[in-house]
Design a protein around this motif. Structure first.
Motif, PDB file in Angstrom:
ATOM      1  N   ARG A 112       0.799  -1.223   0.000  1.00  0.00           N
ATOM      2  CA  ARG A 112       0.000   0.000   0.000  1.00  0.00           C
ATOM      3  C   ARG A 112       0.829   1.269   0.000  1.00  0.00           C
ATOM      4  O   ARG A 112       0.312   2.346  -0.294  1.00  0.00           O
ATOM      5  N   CYS A 151      -0.562   8.299   8.301  1.00  0.00           N
ATOM      6  CA  CYS A 151      -0.460   7.513   7.052  1.00  0.00           C
ATOM      7  C   CYS A 151      -1.780   7.572   6.267  1.00  0.00           C
ATOM      8  O   CYS A 151      -2.819   7.145   6.748  1.00  0.00           O
ATOM      9  N   PRO A 152      -1.736   8.111   5.028  1.00  0.00           N
ATOM     10  CA  PRO A 152      -2.978   8.258   4.269  1.00  0.00           C
ATOM     11  C   PRO A 152      -3.527   6.936   3.756  1.00  0.00           C
ATOM     12  O   PRO A 152      -4.720   6.793   3.542  1.00  0.00           O
ATOM     13  N   GLN A 153      -2.657   5.973   3.563  1.00  0.00           N
ATOM     14  CA  GLN A 153      -3.038   4.732   2.893  1.00  0.00           C
ATOM     15  C   GLN A 153      -3.313   3.588   3.871  1.00  0.00           C
ATOM     16  O   GLN A 153      -3.528   2.464   3.446  1.00  0.00           O
ATOM     17  N   GLU A 154      -3.230   3.871   5.148  1.00  0.00           N
ATOM     18  CA  GLU A 154      -3.305   2.798   6.145  1.00  0.00           C
ATOM     19  C   GLU A 154      -2.345   1.655   5.791  1.00  0.00           C
ATOM     20  O   GLU A 154      -2.697   0.481   5.896  1.00  0.00           O
ATOM     21  N   THR A 200      -5.175 -10.515  10.991  1.00  0.00           N
ATOM     22  CA  THR A 200      -5.422  -9.642   9.835  1.00  0.00           C
ATOM     23  C   THR A 200      -4.412  -9.921   8.727  1.00  0.00           C
ATOM     24  O   THR A 200      -4.770 -10.011   7.551  1.00  0.00           O
ATOM     25  N   ARG A 212      -5.316 -11.274   5.047  1.00  0.00           N
ATOM     26  CA  ARG A 212      -5.040 -10.576   3.782  1.00  0.00           C
ATOM     27  C   ARG A 212      -4.326 -11.499   2.799  1.00  0.00           C
ATOM     28  O   ARG A 212      -4.620 -11.490   1.603  1.00  0.00           O
ATOM     29  N   LEU A 225      -3.792  20.318   7.832  1.00  0.00           N
ATOM     30  CA  LEU A 225      -2.593  20.350   6.997  1.00  0.00           C
ATOM     31  C   LEU A 225      -2.889  20.759   5.556  1.00  0.00           C
ATOM     32  O   LEU A 225      -2.032  21.332   4.881  1.00  0.00           O
ATOM     33  N   PRO A 264      -9.992   4.947  13.298  1.00  0.00           N
ATOM     34  CA  PRO A 264     -10.048   3.480  13.357  1.00  0.00           C
ATOM     35  C   PRO A 264      -9.120   2.856  14.394  1.00  0.00           C
ATOM     36  O   PRO A 264      -9.215   1.660  14.660  1.00  0.00           O
ATOM     37  N   ASP A 312     -11.346  -6.121   8.560  1.00  0.00           N
ATOM     38  CA  ASP A 312     -10.176  -5.428   8.024  1.00  0.00           C
ATOM     39  C   ASP A 312     -10.611  -4.178   7.267  1.00  0.00           C
ATOM     40  O   ASP A 312     -10.068  -3.844   6.230  1.00  0.00           O
ATOM     41  N   PRO A 316     -10.817  -0.453   6.372  1.00  0.00           N
ATOM     42  CA  PRO A 316      -9.964   0.710   6.630  1.00  0.00           C
ATOM     43  C   PRO A 316     -10.758   1.875   7.203  1.00  0.00           C
ATOM     44  O   PRO A 316     -11.982   1.958   7.041  1.00  0.00           O
ATOM     45  N   GLY A 317     -10.044   2.786   7.870  1.00  0.00           N
ATOM     46  CA  GLY A 317     -10.658   4.013   8.363  1.00  0.00           C
ATOM     47  C   GLY A 317     -11.027   4.925   7.197  1.00  0.00           C
ATOM     48  O   GLY A 317     -10.713   4.632   6.040  1.00  0.00           O
ATOM     49  N   LYS A 335     -10.021   7.933   6.183  1.00  0.00           N
ATOM     50  CA  LYS A 335      -8.921   8.520   5.399  1.00  0.00           C
ATOM     51  C   LYS A 335      -8.330   7.505   4.437  1.00  0.00           C
ATOM     52  O   LYS A 335      -8.083   7.791   3.270  1.00  0.00           O
ATOM     53  N   ALA A 336      -8.104   6.282   4.960  1.00  0.00           N
ATOM     54  CA  ALA A 336      -7.526   5.231   4.113  1.00  0.00           C
ATOM     55  C   ALA A 336      -8.526   4.758   3.074  1.00  0.00           C
ATOM     56  O   ALA A 336      -8.149   4.408   1.953  1.00  0.00           O
ATOM     57  N   HIS A 349      -8.153   7.282   0.303  1.00  0.00           N
ATOM     58  CA  HIS A 349      -6.875   7.221  -0.416  1.00  0.00           C
ATOM     59  C   HIS A 349      -6.681   5.894  -1.135  1.00  0.00           C
ATOM     60  O   HIS A 349      -6.224   5.864  -2.272  1.00  0.00           O
ATOM     61  N   LEU A 350      -7.004   4.788  -0.459  1.00  0.00           N
ATOM     62  CA  LEU A 350      -6.809   3.485  -1.091  1.00  0.00           C
ATOM     63  C   LEU A 350      -7.667   3.368  -2.349  1.00  0.00           C
ATOM     64  O   LEU A 350      -7.207   2.930  -3.399  1.00  0.00           O
ATOM     65  N   LEU A 367      -6.639   6.512  -4.997  1.00  0.00           N
ATOM     66  CA  LEU A 367      -5.294   6.461  -5.576  1.00  0.00           C
ATOM     67  C   LEU A 367      -5.090   5.210  -6.430  1.00  0.00           C
ATOM     68  O   LEU A 367      -4.472   5.258  -7.494  1.00  0.00           O
ATOM     69  N   ARG A 373      -1.516  22.116   0.160  1.00  0.00           N
ATOM     70  CA  ARG A 373      -1.105  22.292   1.554  1.00  0.00           C
ATOM     71  C   ARG A 373      -1.374  23.712   2.018  1.00  0.00           C
ATOM     72  O   ARG A 373      -1.183  24.659   1.259  1.00  0.00           O
TER      73      ARG A 373
END
Lengths: 312, 174
Positions: free
Chosen positions: A49, A200-203, A216, A220, B42, B100, B119, B121-122, B124-125, B128-129, B132, B150
């Motif tokens: 990631r 971290c933006p992508q976890e 986990t 995965r 930010l 999370p 599993d 994600p929070g 933000k993720a 982005h996941l 992106l 920014r």
């Protein structure tokens, strides 16, 4: 001045070495039976990631009050930096407790970014090697240290299988060892994730109970076996670490040491160390006893002979 | 008189179809623009053009999984959610929590012990996941500041812009 002479040290070394051959290892309190604290936290790093944004480095810098970096944290030219004639990528140092490096997979494809920091071992070699007891493994899973106690001997730097503790060479007056402490003081001890995880933006970094993270990680891999290498780095390495890695690219291509033993580093020394008290305490008494028993009669004979002579 | 009424009707229709709260598709529940300001400490808010992305996604399910009533595309959702109905709320933040890794949330997950969605994600993720990954596949913008520029605090955080370190050498080894 010194409490131990060269002769004494050599004698102890010979005796100690010999005792490992004859002594019986005490597996009863073996180090590798410890699977970590049940409530220990950890971080699962999913390398598939990471996009190399270096936000974790910036967050660490501010959280730990580290000095201004040489280059901005959005400067990606740092990934091209190498040291020791191109053999060494960036490493953690006294001013950076975590760094991200870029690797080009052998089979091509997108580059892989790998964050390094202290892995917070279940049974840390740094802690074992520290003779002033500066290190502590907390119940939350962090390996922290008391820099007021540190005498700067750098044993931990040699002992660490991941080469993480760094030395404050720049400090002339109080050079101590420095490393990632899992944000223990400001976050982990209050039940909050470390700063790098939060930014971290992508976890890439998943924070949780270590035992949950292992599930986990394997989940995965099981649900996407084509994406991941079937290995959780840190599950077994050197007795297990709080930080765990999963990857799409073989770990050895990403600078991981895949030759590490599964037992804690302590296991290498404990057979020897467990014999030291026996050698130092029992052997002198035992052999003194043998000596006394074997010479007791002779001394009496000698005494009586000299008595006879005086008498005569 | 009739002409006036036509103007009224035309202007009302124009307002309806051009209002920012409503999607081009005419579905009042669907936003045309989503302003995401969760990282406002930010970055300036990211403006997500929902209408634009309708053209790129083949199905709502590509982003919304099994919540929009469209055919489920994610194989992990299918065993339970094949043919499931549309939910009342399909916003990302309804399922993906903002914190999370908070102690409360980690405890809650332990107590509830759900076998599925473990599993997840929070928020933000999740953004982005999802964003992106697709941007990389489709050739969309990938830079951080392509979506959110920014602000002053962000510049200081990354030591960039006017906070750039001065007069230091790099790459001098350790």
């Amino acid at each position: 001045m010194s409490g131990i002479s060269r002769r004494g040290f050599l004698a102890a070394a010979v005796i100690g070495g010999a005792s490992t051959l004859v002594g019986t290892p005490t597996r009863g309190w073996s180090a590798n039976s410890f699977d970590g604290y049940p409530e220990g936290m950890g971080v699962l790093v999913d390398l598939t990631r990471c996009v190399g944004c270096r936000s974790c480095e910036a967050a660490c810098n501010h959280e730990q009050g580290l000095p201004e970096p040489d280059l901005p944290f959005d400067d990606m030219s740092v990934f091209d930096q190498t040291f020791h004639h191109g053999t060494q990528k960036r490493r953690t140092d006294e001013n950076a407790y975590t760094v991200v490096n870029r690797y080009e997979p052998e089979e091509g494809g997108a580059p892989v970014y790998r964050k390094i920091q202290c892995n917070h071992c279940n049974e840390p070699a740094c802690l074992t090697s520290c003779f002033v007891n500066a290190y502590t493994k907390t119940q939350e899973g962090a390996v922290i240290y008391d820099s007021k106690v540190c005498v700067g001997c750098r044993n931990c730097m040699v002992a660490c299988p991941f080469r993480i503790p760094a030395y404050a060479y720049s400090s002339a007056l109080n050079p101590v060892v420095r490393k990632c402490i899992f944000c223990y003081d400001t976050r982990l001890s209050q039940g909050r994730p470390p700063a790098c995880v939060e930014i971290c933006p992508q976890e890439v970094l998943t924070f949780g109970y270590r035992r949950d993270l292992l599930k986990t990680a394997h989940d995965r891999i099981r649900t996407d076996p084509e994406r991941y290498i079937d290995h959780v780095y840190g599950e077994k390495e050197v007795g297990g670490t709080a930080w765990l890695y999963i990857s799409a690219v073989p770990f050895e291509e990403l600078g991981f040491d895949t030759s590490l033993q599964r037992e804690p580093i302590l296991a290498n020394a404990q057979d020897f160390l467990s014999n030291v008290p026996m050698v130092l305490a029992i052997w002198p008494a035992l052999f003194m006893g043998f000596h006394r028993l074997s010479t007791k009669g002779k001394e009496r004979e000698e005494e009586s002979q000299s008595f006879d002579r005086e008498e005569g | 008189m009739v002409r006036n009424w036509i103007w009224v009707i035309v202007s009302v229709l124009a307002m309806i179809f051009t209002s920012p709260g409503m999607s081009r598709s005419g579905d009042t529940r669907m936003p045309s623009l989503v302003v995401i300001d969760a990282l406002s400490h930010l970055f300036d808010a990211a403006e997500f053009d929902h209408d634009l992305h309708l053209d790129f996604a083949e199905s709502c399910s590509e982003c919304h999984h099994h919540t929009t009533g469209t055919d489920v595309t994610d194989g992990r959702c299918l065993p339970c959610h094949d043919g499931s109905e549309a939910l009342d709320t399909v916003a990302c933040g309804k399922c993906h929590v903002a914190q999370p890794f908070s102690a409360e949330y980690l405890r809650k997950r332990q107590v509830e012990g759900s076998f599925y969605h473990i599993d997840k994600p929070g928020l933000k993720a999740a953004y982005h996941l999802n964003c992106l990954q697709c941007h990389m596949e489709m050739g969309g913008p990938e830079g951080c500041q392509d979506c959110h520029t920014r602000n002053e605090t962000g510049e200081a955080f990354y030591y960039s812009g006017r906070f750039m370190p001065a007069g230091k050498q790099s790459g001098d080894g350790h």
